[in-house]
Design an enzyme around this catalytic site. Structure first.
Site, PDB file in Angstrom:
ATOM      1  N   ASP A 185       0.773  -1.248  -0.044  1.00  0.00           N
ATOM      2  CA  ASP A 185       0.090   0.271   0.047  1.00  0.00           C
ATOM      3  C   ASP A 185       0.765   1.200   0.100  1.00  0.00           C
ATOM      4  O   ASP A 185       1.747   1.543   1.055  1.00  0.00           O
ATOM      5  CB  ASP A 185      -0.933   0.130   1.265  1.00  0.00           C
ATOM      6  CG  ASP A 185      -1.701   1.209   1.417  1.00  0.00           C
ATOM      7  OD1 ASP A 185      -1.998   1.957   0.424  1.00  0.00           O
ATOM      8  OD2 ASP A 185      -2.157   1.654   2.576  1.00  0.00           O
TER       9      ASP A 185
ATOM     10  N   ASP B 125      -4.182   3.848   2.548  1.00  0.00           N
ATOM     11  CA  ASP B 125      -5.409   3.670   2.559  1.00  0.00           C
ATOM     12  C   ASP B 125      -5.730   2.218   3.204  1.00  0.00           C
ATOM     13  O   ASP B 125      -6.983   1.968   3.208  1.00  0.00           O
ATOM     14  CB  ASP B 125      -6.349   3.909   1.585  1.00  0.00           C
ATOM     15  CG  ASP B 125      -6.046   3.127   0.283  1.00  0.00           C
ATOM     16  OD1 ASP B 125      -5.150   1.930   0.627  1.00  0.00           O
ATOM     17  OD2 ASP B 125      -6.728   2.937  -0.768  1.00  0.00           O
TER      18      ASP B 125
ATOM     19  N   ASP C 202      -1.989  -1.061  -3.775  1.00  0.00           N
ATOM     20  CA  ASP C 202      -2.421  -0.393  -5.269  1.00  0.00           C
ATOM     21  C   ASP C 202      -1.025  -0.646  -6.097  1.00  0.00           C
ATOM     22  O   ASP C 202       0.207  -1.177  -5.769  1.00  0.00           O
ATOM     23  CB  ASP C 202      -2.436   1.021  -4.685  1.00  0.00           C
ATOM     24  CG  ASP C 202      -1.289   1.673  -3.734  1.00  0.00           C
ATOM     25  OD1 ASP C 202      -0.204   1.524  -4.199  1.00  0.00           O
ATOM     26  OD2 ASP C 202      -1.871   2.332  -2.715  1.00  0.00           O
TER      27      ASP C 202
ATOM     28  N   ASP D 179      -5.573  -9.811 -14.993  1.00  0.00           N
ATOM     29  CA  ASP D 179      -6.470 -10.670 -15.162  1.00  0.00           C
ATOM     30  C   ASP D 179      -7.712 -10.235 -15.640  1.00  0.00           C
ATOM     31  O   ASP D 179      -8.282  -9.043 -15.957  1.00  0.00           O
ATOM     32  CB  ASP D 179      -6.997 -10.654 -13.578  1.00  0.00           C
ATOM     33  CG  ASP D 179      -7.454 -12.003 -13.106  1.00  0.00           C
ATOM     34  OD1 ASP D 179      -8.262 -12.810 -13.727  1.00  0.00           O
ATOM     35  OD2 ASP D 179      -6.786 -12.603 -12.064  1.00  0.00           O
TER      36      ASP D 179
ATOM     37  N   ASP E 161      -9.968 -15.564 -16.296  1.00  0.00           N
ATOM     38  CA  ASP E 161     -11.000 -16.116 -15.190  1.00  0.00           C
ATOM     39  C   ASP E 161     -11.961 -17.120 -15.821  1.00  0.00           C
ATOM     40  O   ASP E 161     -12.538 -16.748 -16.884  1.00  0.00           O
ATOM     41  CB  ASP E 161     -11.569 -15.031 -14.495  1.00  0.00           C
ATOM     42  CG  ASP E 161     -12.307 -15.484 -13.258  1.00  0.00           C
ATOM     43  OD1 ASP E 161     -11.506 -15.617 -12.397  1.00  0.00           O
ATOM     44  OD2 ASP E 161     -13.462 -15.127 -13.245  1.00  0.00           O
TER      45      ASP E 161
ATOM     46  N   GLU F 247      -7.599 -19.904 -16.611  1.00  0.00           N
ATOM     47  CA  GLU F 247      -7.996 -20.552 -15.484  1.00  0.00           C
ATOM     48  C   GLU F 247      -9.417 -21.624 -15.773  1.00  0.00           C
ATOM     49  O   GLU F 247     -10.394 -21.273 -16.268  1.00  0.00           O
ATOM     50  CB  GLU F 247      -8.720 -19.527 -14.404  1.00  0.00           C
ATOM     51  CG  GLU F 247      -9.057 -20.433 -12.995  1.00  0.00           C
ATOM     52  CD  GLU F 247     -10.262 -19.858 -12.235  1.00  0.00           C
ATOM     53  OE1 GLU F 247     -10.441 -20.275 -11.263  1.00  0.00           O
ATOM     54  OE2 GLU F 247     -10.989 -19.299 -12.882  1.00  0.00           O
TER      55      GLU F 247
ATOM     56  N   HIS G 172      -5.169 -17.126  -4.732  1.00  0.00           N
ATOM     57  CA  HIS G 172      -5.865 -16.459  -3.837  1.00  0.00           C
ATOM     58  C   HIS G 172      -7.195 -17.128  -3.494  1.00  0.00           C
ATOM     59  O   HIS G 172      -7.998 -16.534  -2.751  1.00  0.00           O
ATOM     60  CB  HIS G 172      -6.138 -14.766  -4.496  1.00  0.00           C
ATOM     61  CG  HIS G 172      -6.745 -15.144  -5.913  1.00  0.00           C
ATOM     62  ND1 HIS G 172      -6.076 -15.445  -7.063  1.00  0.00           N
ATOM     63  CD2 HIS G 172      -8.106 -15.008  -6.245  1.00  0.00           C
ATOM     64  CE1 HIS G 172      -7.242 -15.549  -7.835  1.00  0.00           C
ATOM     65  NE2 HIS G 172      -8.411 -15.319  -7.358  1.00  0.00           N
ATOM     66  N   ASP G 173      -7.326 -18.285  -4.283  1.00  0.00           N
ATOM     67  CA  ASP G 173      -8.655 -18.963  -3.978  1.00  0.00           C
ATOM     68  C   ASP G 173      -8.412 -20.171  -2.830  1.00  0.00           C
ATOM     69  O   ASP G 173      -9.781 -20.888  -2.715  1.00  0.00           O
ATOM     70  CB  ASP G 173      -9.408 -19.551  -5.268  1.00  0.00           C
ATOM     71  CG  ASP G 173      -9.783 -18.394  -6.255  1.00  0.00           C
ATOM     72  OD1 ASP G 173     -10.074 -17.337  -5.479  1.00  0.00           O
ATOM     73  OD2 ASP G 173      -9.627 -18.567  -7.469  1.00  0.00           O
TER      74      ASP G 173
END
Ligand code: NOJ
Length: 542
Positions: free
Chosen positions: A22, A26, A30, A104, A206, A265, A327-328
């Site tokens: 970051d 925030d 990013d 992605d 995806d 994917e 990440h899944d």
């Protein structure tokens, strides 16, 4: 240096953008944060990780109800992540250091807040109505058929305003685009073109095998399974032949630009589906994920079998692609277990990932052994977590902030992190692991460097070394004169074997890399001894 394309030669690193770095306090990662960390990824020296490409999770404008996989505008950058100028700067900075950037692309569905869907649901005769999949129920109060969504429950959502159901393969706020409509198909190709023109090097696609459903909406045959999604044999709602054709179209467009790549994917529990998207290597996707490998539990025999299956079934000209986590799913460090051997297992797994024939994809944080974090219910963000808690804890545990240092918030943000930092950051962080020559991080660096220096590891053939003791997975990678043997001891016992190696080109093997020292030493004639979870990578030449 080989003349293989980058997507075959290199190592891809997945960055979950919101959780990486970051720059503005925030609490969310990013694009500028990534720019600041590029030296960590590849500064051209042995002290960086040395990855060749990064893949960013979605950065398009989004309500962020599903980590950006709910797009509101394909031609934009979400302001939480930065601006289009920041994106351009990141792309340029990657290219300056010889790295590629993949983004992605969510082609299967949009956010329900996408203006196309807002229009589509407005009335039955709206020009955008047919951009999504709308159907009548099969009886009052009954959805059009009995399919089950990947996210469980019916994939059909009733919409009062027009008294019809819309289809969503994933969550109800992610309506599926209707790829049978030529306007939709054209628009999505435009999206690709837009980003290709900007200079991105490729896309992670995806749910690529979900673009089309059976036109007649036939019910799937039933079967036994561990949860409702698996009670059906998904032959009508995924992996339809039309999705393959669409993949070919995407490839056709991509090939009009030099040196770009598509990585699909393919979300399935059927091994065949993944290889279908590799075509003969030129008429389909460049890479497609082999989910089977990422699901294998800790066992030399099971990994050998999974890789063996792919090696046997991949079409000529196709190219494997492996990952251990993303990440899944549960992070490798936790999933592979091992108690006091967890670190040692992570090293064995890394060696396998980075020396198999095929493109390895690393998930950020894997290289420092970030565990699957226990995110409390009250701060959970993942809709799958909040929806199915306590049966499922969702995916937040794999998405906690990257652990850069032992400072407050693991050096990820100066603000309040959007997900809590895992407590392991006090000892598992980049800064501390960087200083320890035997750390997992430095092990990844050595393996990636070795891979980049040895053609046999990038392009060589793959051959299992047979008859090794139980719990050992061993294979050869060979290219021209170069011969490399990778010996992985999955057990917490010492194992010895000799004949197998001596039979292979005599005993003139030299240790290239080892988890337990002895690098550069010749292996003694007649004996290979692997200590618990030891990795030995040996070399000999013809
Ligand atoms: C697969 C992505 O990896 C996952 O994070 C997302 O929730 C679904 N597709 C839906 O887009």
């Amino acid at each position: 240096m080989s003349d293989l394309p980058w997507w075959k030669r290199g190592v891809i690193y997945e960055i979950p953008v919101a959780s990486f770095a970051d720059s503005d306090g925030d609490g969310k990662g990013d694009l500028r944060g990534i720019i600041q960390k590029l030296d960590y990824l590849n500064d051209g020296t042995a002290s960086s990780l040395g990855v060749d490409a990064i893949w960013l999770t979605p950065t398009n404008a989004s309500p962020m109800r599903d980590f950006g996989y709910d797009v509101r505008d394909y031609y934009s950058i979400d302001p939480r992540f930065g601006t289009m100028a920041d994106f351009g700067e990141l792309l340029e900075a990657c290219h300056e250091r010889g790295m590629r950037l993949m983004t992605d692309l969510v082609l299967n569905h949009t956010s329900e807040e996408h203006p196309w869907f807002v229009e589509s649901r407005a009335s039955r005769d709206n020009p955008k109505r047919d951009w999504y999949v709308w159907r009548d129920g099969r009886a009052p109060g009954k959805p059009p058929n009995r399919w089950v969504s990947v996210a469980e429950g019916s994939p059909w959502q009733y919409d009062d305003a027009t008294d019809q159901y819309y289809y969503h393969a994933f969550l109800d706020f992610q309506p599926d685009l209707n790829w049978r409509n030529p306007e939709v198909r054209r628009e999505m190709l435009n999206v690709l073109e837009f980003w290709l023109d900007k200079g991105v090097d490729g896309f992670r696609l995806d749910l690529i095998n979900f673009l089309y459903e059976d036109e007649l909406l036939r019910d799937n045959p039933r079967r036994l399974g561990r949860r409702p999604y698996f009670w059906q044999h998904h032959i009508y709602d995924r992996s339809r032949p039309e999705s393959l054709e669409a993949a070919r179209d995407l490839r056709g467009l991509c090939d009009t630009y030099p040196d770009r790549a598509l990585m699909g994917e393919v979300c399935t529990d059927e091994r065949d589906d993944a290889v279908a998207y590799l075509g003969d290597g030129s008429d389909s996707l460049h890479l497609s994920f082999y989910l089977d490998f990422a699901r294998v539990r800790w066992s030399a025999e099971r990994f050998r079998e999974s890789v063996g299956w792919l090696e046997k079934h991949i079409p000529a000209g196709g190219w494997p692609c492996y990952y251990l986590n993303n990440h899944d799913m549960s992070r490798t460090f936790t999933r592979l277990g091992g108690g006091r051997y967890a670190e040692a297992r992570a090293k064995v797994a890394a060696a396998m990932l980075l020396t198999l024939r095929g493109t390895p994809v690393i998930y950020a944080g894997e290289e420092i052994g970030m565990p699957m974090s226990k995110v409390p219910r009250r701060v959970m963000k993942d809709p799958l977590g909040t929806k199915y808690w306590p049966l499922s804890h969702g995916r937040d545990g794999a998405r906690t902030p990257m652990q850069w240092s032992a400072e407050k918030n693991a050096g990820f943000t100066s603000g309040e992190p959007w997900l809590p930092v895992d407590p392991s950051y006090a000892h598992r962080n980049v800064e501390d692991l960087d200083r320890d020559p035997d750390s997992l991080l430095n092990w990844y660096r050595r393996l990636i460097r070795l891979r980049s220096e040895r053609l046999a590891l990038q392009a060589g053939s793959y051959r299992v070394i047979e008859d090794t003791p139980k719990g050992v997975y061993a294979y050869l990678r060979e290219s021209g004169e170069q011969r490399i043997a990778v010996l992985l001891n999955f057990t917490s016992r010492t194992v010895t074997f000799a004949k197998q190696m001596d039979a292979l080109y005599g005993a003139a093997w030299k240790t290239l890399v080892s988890t337990h020292g002895a690098e550069g030493e010749p292996t003694p004639h007649g004996g290979i001894r692997l200590r618990p979870c030891e990795v030995l990578i040996l070399e000999t030449s013809a």
